[in-house]
Design a protein around this motif. Structure first.
Motif, PDB file in Angstrom:
ATOM      1  N   MET A 112       0.829  -1.210   0.000  1.00  0.00           N
ATOM      2  CA  MET A 112       0.000   0.000   0.000  1.00  0.00           C
ATOM      3  C   MET A 112       0.863   1.260   0.000  1.00  0.00           C
ATOM      4  O   MET A 112       0.355   2.372   0.117  1.00  0.00           O
ATOM      5  N   GLY A 113       2.194   1.091  -0.132  1.00  0.00           N
ATOM      6  CA  GLY A 113       3.092   2.222  -0.267  1.00  0.00           C
ATOM      7  C   GLY A 113       3.644   2.776   1.023  1.00  0.00           C
ATOM      8  O   GLY A 113       4.435   3.728   1.008  1.00  0.00           O
ATOM      9  N   GLU A 114       3.264   2.210   2.152  1.00  0.00           N
ATOM     10  CA  GLU A 114       3.734   2.733   3.440  1.00  0.00           C
ATOM     11  C   GLU A 114       5.143   2.250   3.758  1.00  0.00           C
ATOM     12  O   GLU A 114       5.580   1.186   3.305  1.00  0.00           O
ATOM     13  N   ASP A 115       5.834   3.045   4.554  1.00  0.00           N
ATOM     14  CA  ASP A 115       7.204   2.719   4.946  1.00  0.00           C
ATOM     15  C   ASP A 115       7.212   1.716   6.097  1.00  0.00           C
ATOM     16  O   ASP A 115       6.272   1.637   6.894  1.00  0.00           O
ATOM     17  N   ALA A 116       8.295   0.965   6.170  1.00  0.00           N
ATOM     18  CA  ALA A 116       8.499   0.028   7.264  1.00  0.00           C
ATOM     19  C   ALA A 116       9.769   0.405   8.008  1.00  0.00           C
ATOM     20  O   ALA A 116      10.611   1.157   7.508  1.00  0.00           O
ATOM     21  N   ILE A 117       9.906  -0.125   9.203  1.00  0.00           N
ATOM     22  CA  ILE A 117      11.160  -0.021   9.937  1.00  0.00           C
ATOM     23  C   ILE A 117      11.630  -1.435  10.230  1.00  0.00           C
ATOM     24  O   ILE A 117      10.845  -2.311  10.588  1.00  0.00           O
ATOM     25  N   ARG A 118      12.897  -1.677   9.980  1.00  0.00           N
ATOM     26  CA  ARG A 118      13.486  -2.994  10.266  1.00  0.00           C
ATOM     27  C   ARG A 118      14.163  -2.941  11.625  1.00  0.00           C
ATOM     28  O   ARG A 118      14.924  -2.014  11.925  1.00  0.00           O
ATOM     29  N   LEU A 119      13.860  -3.922  12.447  1.00  0.00           N
ATOM     30  CA  LEU A 119      14.457  -4.018  13.772  1.00  0.00           C
ATOM     31  C   LEU A 119      15.235  -5.315  13.886  1.00  0.00           C
ATOM     32  O   LEU A 119      14.916  -6.321  13.235  1.00  0.00           O
ATOM     33  N   LEU A 120      16.245  -5.294  14.730  1.00  0.00           N
ATOM     34  CA  LEU A 120      17.138  -6.445  14.868  1.00  0.00           C
ATOM     35  C   LEU A 120      17.429  -6.719  16.332  1.00  0.00           C
ATOM     36  O   LEU A 120      17.616  -5.796  17.117  1.00  0.00           O
ATOM     37  N   LEU A 121      17.462  -7.997  16.676  1.00  0.00           N
ATOM     38  CA  LEU A 121      17.829  -8.430  18.026  1.00  0.00           C
ATOM     39  C   LEU A 121      19.069  -9.312  17.943  1.00  0.00           C
ATOM     40  O   LEU A 121      18.997 -10.445  17.469  1.00  0.00           O
ATOM     41  N   PRO A 122      20.248  -8.820  18.365  1.00  0.00           N
ATOM     42  CA  PRO A 122      21.445  -9.669  18.398  1.00  0.00           C
ATOM     43  C   PRO A 122      21.299 -10.720  19.502  1.00  0.00           C
ATOM     44  O   PRO A 122      20.861 -10.402  20.604  1.00  0.00           O
ATOM     45  N   LEU A 123      21.667 -11.950  19.196  1.00  0.00           N
ATOM     46  CA  LEU A 123      21.555 -13.016  20.186  1.00  0.00           C
ATOM     47  C   LEU A 123      22.901 -13.446  20.750  1.00  0.00           C
ATOM     48  O   LEU A 123      22.944 -14.206  21.715  1.00  0.00           O
ATOM     49  N   ASN A 124      23.994 -12.989  20.135  1.00  0.00           N
ATOM     50  CA  ASN A 124      25.319 -13.324  20.646  1.00  0.00           C
ATOM     51  C   ASN A 124      26.338 -12.320  20.134  1.00  0.00           C
ATOM     52  O   ASN A 124      25.997 -11.350  19.452  1.00  0.00           O
ATOM     53  N   GLN A 125      27.599 -12.565  20.411  1.00  0.00           N
ATOM     54  CA  GLN A 125      28.687 -11.637  20.091  1.00  0.00           C
ATOM     55  C   GLN A 125      29.007 -11.589  18.598  1.00  0.00           C
ATOM     56  O   GLN A 125      29.641 -10.652  18.124  1.00  0.00           O
ATOM     57  N   LYS A 126      28.542 -12.598  17.833  1.00  0.00           N
ATOM     58  CA  LYS A 126      28.869 -12.637  16.405  1.00  0.00           C
ATOM     59  C   LYS A 126      28.388 -11.400  15.672  1.00  0.00           C
ATOM     60  O   LYS A 126      28.994 -10.951  14.721  1.00  0.00           O
ATOM     61  N   PHE A 127      27.258 -10.864  16.118  1.00  0.00           N
ATOM     62  CA  PHE A 127      26.721  -9.672  15.468  1.00  0.00           C
ATOM     63  C   PHE A 127      27.737  -8.534  15.517  1.00  0.00           C
ATOM     64  O   PHE A 127      27.882  -7.790  14.555  1.00  0.00           O
ATOM     65  N   ILE A 128      28.442  -8.428  16.611  1.00  0.00           N
ATOM     66  CA  ILE A 128      29.442  -7.360  16.784  1.00  0.00           C
ATOM     67  C   ILE A 128      30.728  -7.728  16.076  1.00  0.00           C
ATOM     68  O   ILE A 128      31.344  -6.912  15.390  1.00  0.00           O
ATOM     69  N   ASP A 129      31.131  -8.996  16.169  1.00  0.00           N
ATOM     70  CA  ASP A 129      32.409  -9.434  15.610  1.00  0.00           C
ATOM     71  C   ASP A 129      32.435  -9.383  14.100  1.00  0.00           C
ATOM     72  O   ASP A 129      33.488  -9.228  13.492  1.00  0.00           O
ATOM     73  N   THR A 130      31.265  -9.540  13.446  1.00  0.00           N
ATOM     74  CA  THR A 130      31.251  -9.547  11.996  1.00  0.00           C
ATOM     75  C   THR A 130      30.996  -8.168  11.450  1.00  0.00           C
ATOM     76  O   THR A 130      31.058  -7.949  10.268  1.00  0.00           O
TER      77      THR A 130
END
Length: 222
Positions: free
Chosen positions: A204-222
């Protein structure tokens, strides 16, 4: 608008591809189930919890949480989602998610009257490799409008996060309407962080926001 609404837009290339795969996989539902590990099969249909609550009309109700158990539940799932979400989905999309990741679908039923159980909440998710990470993705989450503010959506998300953690996912991602401030606040309360705004994401043309939940340190390390 439900208290939580998050869905993959049907116009994206990814959804079109998975829908096509879903058609193939659904027609071979038995082979899919046969390929699932024994512990996953054992969990399907399991009752997780039953809570006694009061609705906004101050009526007593009993909400039972369970894991998706099979094809017989698809119609009630589709009926609830189509009633609450504006994004269109084909049955192949449902069957793709539910056939490949049945253990990542959690349901909430009003079982106040055991002879007239009613589906009032649903979350459907998947997991897949994303670069070096195993990413969990919450594709659809809906709560019946008459059962808002009872913590049902939060409970469904918590079950999903717990299961994805057990599956060794490194992160969880979802999208919701940019204007759905209540949903965004709830997700942030569960630890999700805002990743980016997606312009014109929904059909319908509306904007979305993407959210993320890191579950471990890999998110930071990569």
């Amino acid at each position: 608008m439900t208290d939580i609404v998050s869905a993959t837009p049907s116009t994206t290339t990814t959804t079109t591809t998975t829908t096509s795969n879903g058609d193939h996989n659904t027609n071979n539902n038995n082979s899919i189930n046969n390929s699932l590990s024994a512990d996953v099969v054992a969990q399907l249909g399991d009752i997780l919890d039953t809570l006694h609550l009061k609705t906004v009309e101050d009526k007593d109700c009993s909400i039972r949480y369970s894991v998706y158990k099979g094809e017989s539940q698809i119609k009630e799932i589709m009926d609830l989602i189509e009633c609450e979400l504006s994004e269109p989905y084909s049955i192949f999309t449902y069957r793709f998610f539910l056939g490949m990741w049945p253990q990542l679908c959690f349901l909430a039923h009003d079982v106040t009257d055991e002879n007239n159980k009613r589906l009032v909440g649903i979350v459907i998710s998947k997991s897949a490799k994303h670069g070096k990470l195993l990413r969990g993705y919450i594709g659809m989450i809906v709560v019946d409008k008459t059962y808002r503010r009872l913590g049902i959506g939060s409970k469904l998300v918590r079950y999903t996060v717990e299961k994805m953690t057990q599956m060794l996912c490194d992160e969880i991602v979802l999208e919701t309407l940019m204007t759905n401030h209540q949903a965004i606040a709830l997700y942030e309360g569960l630890g999700f962080i805002r990743l980016k705004r997606l312009f014109g994401y929904y059909t319908m043309g509306e904007d979305a926001i993407r959210l993320l939940l890191p579950l471990n340190q890999k998110f930071i390390d990569t």
